[in-house]
Motif scaffolding. Sequence first.
Motif, PDB file in Angstrom:
ATOM      1  N   HIS A 257      40.921  39.933  40.693  1.00  0.00           N
ATOM      2  CA  HIS A 257      39.566  39.820  41.240  1.00  0.00           C
ATOM      3  C   HIS A 257      39.221  40.997  42.117  1.00  0.00           C
ATOM      4  CE1 HIS A 257      38.435  35.929  39.622  1.00  0.00           C
ATOM      5  NE2 HIS A 257      39.672  35.470  39.920  1.00  0.00           N
ATOM      6  N   ALA A 258      40.241  41.654  42.630  1.00  0.00           N
ATOM      7  CA  ALA A 258      39.986  42.784  43.516  1.00  0.00           C
ATOM      8  C   ALA A 258      39.413  43.971  42.749  1.00  0.00           C
ATOM      9  CB  ALA A 258      41.264  43.188  44.233  1.00  0.00           C
ATOM     10  N   GLN A 259      39.465  43.940  41.394  1.00  0.00           N
ATOM     11  CA  GLN A 259      38.907  45.035  40.622  1.00  0.00           C
ATOM     12  C   GLN A 259      37.382  45.076  40.698  1.00  0.00           C
ATOM     13  OE1 GLN A 259      40.493  44.539  36.742  1.00  0.00           O
ATOM     14  NE2 GLN A 259      42.594  45.030  37.325  1.00  0.00           N
ATOM     15  N   TRP A 260      36.723  43.996  40.993  1.00  0.00           N
ATOM     16  CA  TRP A 260      35.267  43.938  41.145  1.00  0.00           C
ATOM     17  C   TRP A 260      34.939  43.934  42.626  1.00  0.00           C
ATOM     18  CZ3 TRP A 260      32.164  44.524  37.066  1.00  0.00           C
ATOM     19  CH2 TRP A 260      32.741  44.323  35.778  1.00  0.00           C
ATOM     20  N   THR A 261      34.077  44.837  43.049  1.00  0.00           N
ATOM     21  CA  THR A 261      33.751  44.978  44.465  1.00  0.00           C
ATOM     22  C   THR A 261      32.262  44.771  44.661  1.00  0.00           C
ATOM     23  OG1 THR A 261      35.544  46.570  44.694  1.00  0.00           O
ATOM     24  CG2 THR A 261      33.896  46.505  46.460  1.00  0.00           C
TER      25      THR A 261
ATOM     26  N   ASN B 182      33.097  47.998  39.429  1.00  0.00           N
ATOM     27  CA  ASN B 182      34.457  47.730  39.021  1.00  0.00           C
ATOM     28  C   ASN B 182      35.313  48.950  39.334  1.00  0.00           C
ATOM     29  OD1 ASN B 182      36.818  47.650  37.061  1.00  0.00           O
ATOM     30  ND2 ASN B 182      35.904  45.632  36.706  1.00  0.00           N
ATOM     31  N   SER B 183      36.400  48.729  40.044  1.00  0.00           N
ATOM     32  CA  SER B 183      37.278  49.830  40.438  1.00  0.00           C
ATOM     33  C   SER B 183      38.314  50.166  39.369  1.00  0.00           C
ATOM     34  CB  SER B 183      37.988  49.484  41.747  1.00  0.00           C
ATOM     35  OG  SER B 183      38.756  48.297  41.576  1.00  0.00           O
ATOM     36  N   ASN B 184      38.347  49.349  38.307  1.00  0.00           N
ATOM     37  CA  ASN B 184      39.291  49.596  37.227  1.00  0.00           C
ATOM     38  C   ASN B 184      38.854  50.838  36.446  1.00  0.00           C
ATOM     39  OD1 ASN B 184      41.100  49.487  35.159  1.00  0.00           O
ATOM     40  ND2 ASN B 184      40.750  47.340  34.654  1.00  0.00           N
ATOM     41  N   THR B 185      39.779  51.665  36.041  1.00  0.00           N
ATOM     42  CA  THR B 185      39.453  52.879  35.285  1.00  0.00           C
ATOM     43  C   THR B 185      39.426  52.639  33.779  1.00  0.00           C
ATOM     44  OG1 THR B 185      41.776  53.506  35.239  1.00  0.00           O
ATOM     45  CG2 THR B 185      40.430  54.369  37.046  1.00  0.00           C
ATOM     46  N   GLY B 186      39.597  51.408  33.340  1.00  0.00           N
ATOM     47  CA  GLY B 186      39.585  51.094  31.915  1.00  0.00           C
ATOM     48  C   GLY B 186      38.177  50.880  31.389  1.00  0.00           C
ATOM     49  N   ASN B 187      38.055  50.334  30.160  1.00  0.00           N
ATOM     50  CA  ASN B 187      36.768  50.086  29.516  1.00  0.00           C
ATOM     51  C   ASN B 187      36.291  48.670  29.847  1.00  0.00           C
ATOM     52  OD1 ASN B 187      36.996  52.590  28.379  1.00  0.00           O
ATOM     53  ND2 ASN B 187      37.833  51.826  26.436  1.00  0.00           N
ATOM     54  N   VAL B 188      34.974  48.485  29.880  1.00  0.00           N
ATOM     55  CA  VAL B 188      34.369  47.180  30.135  1.00  0.00           C
ATOM     56  C   VAL B 188      33.644  46.741  28.875  1.00  0.00           C
ATOM     57  CG1 VAL B 188      32.693  45.896  31.499  1.00  0.00           C
ATOM     58  CG2 VAL B 188      34.103  47.654  32.595  1.00  0.00           C
TER      59      VAL B 188
ATOM     60  N   ILE C 128      31.352  43.638  26.843  1.00  0.00           N
ATOM     61  CA  ILE C 128      30.594  42.389  26.918  1.00  0.00           C
ATOM     62  C   ILE C 128      30.447  41.898  25.488  1.00  0.00           C
ATOM     63  CG2 ILE C 128      28.396  41.324  27.539  1.00  0.00           C
ATOM     64  CD1 ILE C 128      28.077  43.416  29.702  1.00  0.00           C
ATOM     65  N   GLY C 129      31.009  40.732  25.257  1.00  0.00           N
ATOM     66  CA  GLY C 129      30.994  40.199  23.899  1.00  0.00           C
ATOM     67  C   GLY C 129      32.083  40.789  23.037  1.00  0.00           C
ATOM     68  N   ILE C 130      32.954  41.608  23.630  1.00  0.00           N
ATOM     69  CA  ILE C 130      34.029  42.240  22.885  1.00  0.00           C
ATOM     70  C   ILE C 130      35.197  42.449  23.846  1.00  0.00           C
ATOM     71  CG2 ILE C 130      33.135  44.566  23.332  1.00  0.00           C
ATOM     72  CD1 ILE C 130      34.128  45.352  20.568  1.00  0.00           C
ATOM     73  N   ASN C 131      36.406  42.232  23.390  1.00  0.00           N
ATOM     74  CA  ASN C 131      37.559  42.367  24.284  1.00  0.00           C
ATOM     75  C   ASN C 131      38.354  43.648  24.033  1.00  0.00           C
ATOM     76  OD1 ASN C 131      38.813  41.809  21.882  1.00  0.00           O
ATOM     77  ND2 ASN C 131      39.546  39.772  22.470  1.00  0.00           N
ATOM     78  N   SER C 132      37.833  44.498  23.190  1.00  0.00           N
ATOM     79  CA  SER C 132      38.534  45.761  22.931  1.00  0.00           C
ATOM     80  C   SER C 132      37.521  46.894  22.842  1.00  0.00           C
ATOM     81  CB  SER C 132      39.353  45.670  21.637  1.00  0.00           C
ATOM     82  OG  SER C 132      38.506  45.366  20.540  1.00  0.00           O
ATOM     83  N   GLY C 133      36.714  47.021  23.899  1.00  0.00           N
ATOM     84  CA  GLY C 133      35.685  48.042  23.913  1.00  0.00           C
ATOM     85  C   GLY C 133      36.255  49.442  23.784  1.00  0.00           C
ATOM     86  N   THR C 134      35.646  50.252  22.968  1.00  0.00           N
ATOM     87  CA  THR C 134      36.129  51.622  22.754  1.00  0.00           C
ATOM     88  C   THR C 134      35.434  52.616  23.662  1.00  0.00           C
ATOM     89  OG1 THR C 134      34.493  51.896  21.005  1.00  0.00           O
ATOM     90  CG2 THR C 134      36.693  51.157  20.349  1.00  0.00           C
ATOM     91  N   ALA C 135      34.529  52.165  24.508  1.00  0.00           N
ATOM     92  CA  ALA C 135      33.824  53.032  25.447  1.00  0.00           C
ATOM     93  C   ALA C 135      33.942  52.437  26.834  1.00  0.00           C
ATOM     94  CB  ALA C 135      32.357  53.182  25.042  1.00  0.00           C
ATOM     95  N   LYS C 136      33.553  53.176  27.826  1.00  0.00           N
ATOM     96  CA  LYS C 136      33.612  52.654  29.181  1.00  0.00           C
ATOM     97  C   LYS C 136      32.778  51.390  29.328  1.00  0.00           C
ATOM     98  CE  LYS C 136      36.382  55.559  31.120  1.00  0.00           C
ATOM     99  NZ  LYS C 136      37.710  55.089  31.578  1.00  0.00           N
ATOM    100  N   PHE C 137      31.653  51.343  28.545  1.00  0.00           N
ATOM    101  CA  PHE C 137      30.840  50.126  28.582  1.00  0.00           C
ATOM    102  C   PHE C 137      30.409  49.815  27.162  1.00  0.00           C
ATOM    103  CE2 PHE C 137      26.702  47.928  29.136  1.00  0.00           C
ATOM    104  CZ  PHE C 137      27.165  46.825  29.850  1.00  0.00           C
TER     105      PHE C 137
END
Length: 342
Positions: free
Chosen positions: A19-23, A31-37, A39-48
Amino acid sequence: MKKLIFSLSLLLSFSSLVHAQWTTVGNNIYNSNTGNVGIGINSGTAKFAVYQPTALGSAAKNNLLLSSVGGSTTNSVQNNIWLVRNAAGSDFTTSRLHDGISIDGSYVSPQTDTRTWWERDPTSDIQSWGTAASTYLTIKQGNLGLGTTAPAAKLDITVSASNFTNNIKFGDATPGYLAAGTTGIFMSNNVGSPVFTVLHTGNVGIGQTNPQNKLDVNGTMHAKAVIIDLNGWSDYVFKKEYQLPSLSEVKSYIDQNQHLPEIPSEQEMIKKGLDVSEMNKLLMKKVEELTLYLIEKDKELKELQQRVHGLEQKRVDSQSQQCQIDELTKRMEVLTKKTSEN
């Protein structure tokens, strides 16, 4: 028991880290995470990444809203992106990506009432721009269409009958219209008067719709120079074998026809118009014939002058002889008188 407590503590700690990844800062969340976000997909190939997993319906104009970005002016304006079914079908070949504008939750039916939209076809290399149900411009496989969704040439202009008289404008000129069909291209001003016509035969008309020659102009032409290709010229008049008509023959022809030989009559000129090339050849012929007549008359005049000069000389000579005769006559009279007196 100790193992259970330790496991719960570890789980809570991990959950806390997740939960600390969302500020939250004020009304903002990041979101402080450096990965991809996704919505509607769990393996996004872009930052969003946003994905709509619901299948698009198979009927024409079925649509799925993929994303919406907007804000408030006085009204609520949104830039929406939909998947829309361009024609009935069940696969991607009949689908398009429709990017349009919605206002206050209205104008949300792609290809029906969305505003200032841009649409792309994933398979047919087609892009279109328009508003509501009207398509203004389409690019299809390198062809540009104005008012048509299926341009068949590099430039394809289609105009509705209701707006046929006002579809083209150059510079500050009053708008007119341009039409192209199987017979050629026709351009007119806004009151329907013909301006420019190009027929498929290659004939061009300025100010008329049905040119019968390579260039037909209904109006005045102005130019600094005009060069006309000719087939022959009239210099044959000066050749020795040319039979120059006598002036009496010319006079007889004029008395009978009221125009020069070979020159078209007034009625013919009005009916057929003036052939500039042919008329210049005929006029030059008449000028050359007139020159020959003048040369001939000059020769006759000189001969006449010589005859007159000869007669004048004879008259002078005759007068001199008469004077001599008169002088001799006087002398004879004197001698005769003297002889009589003696």
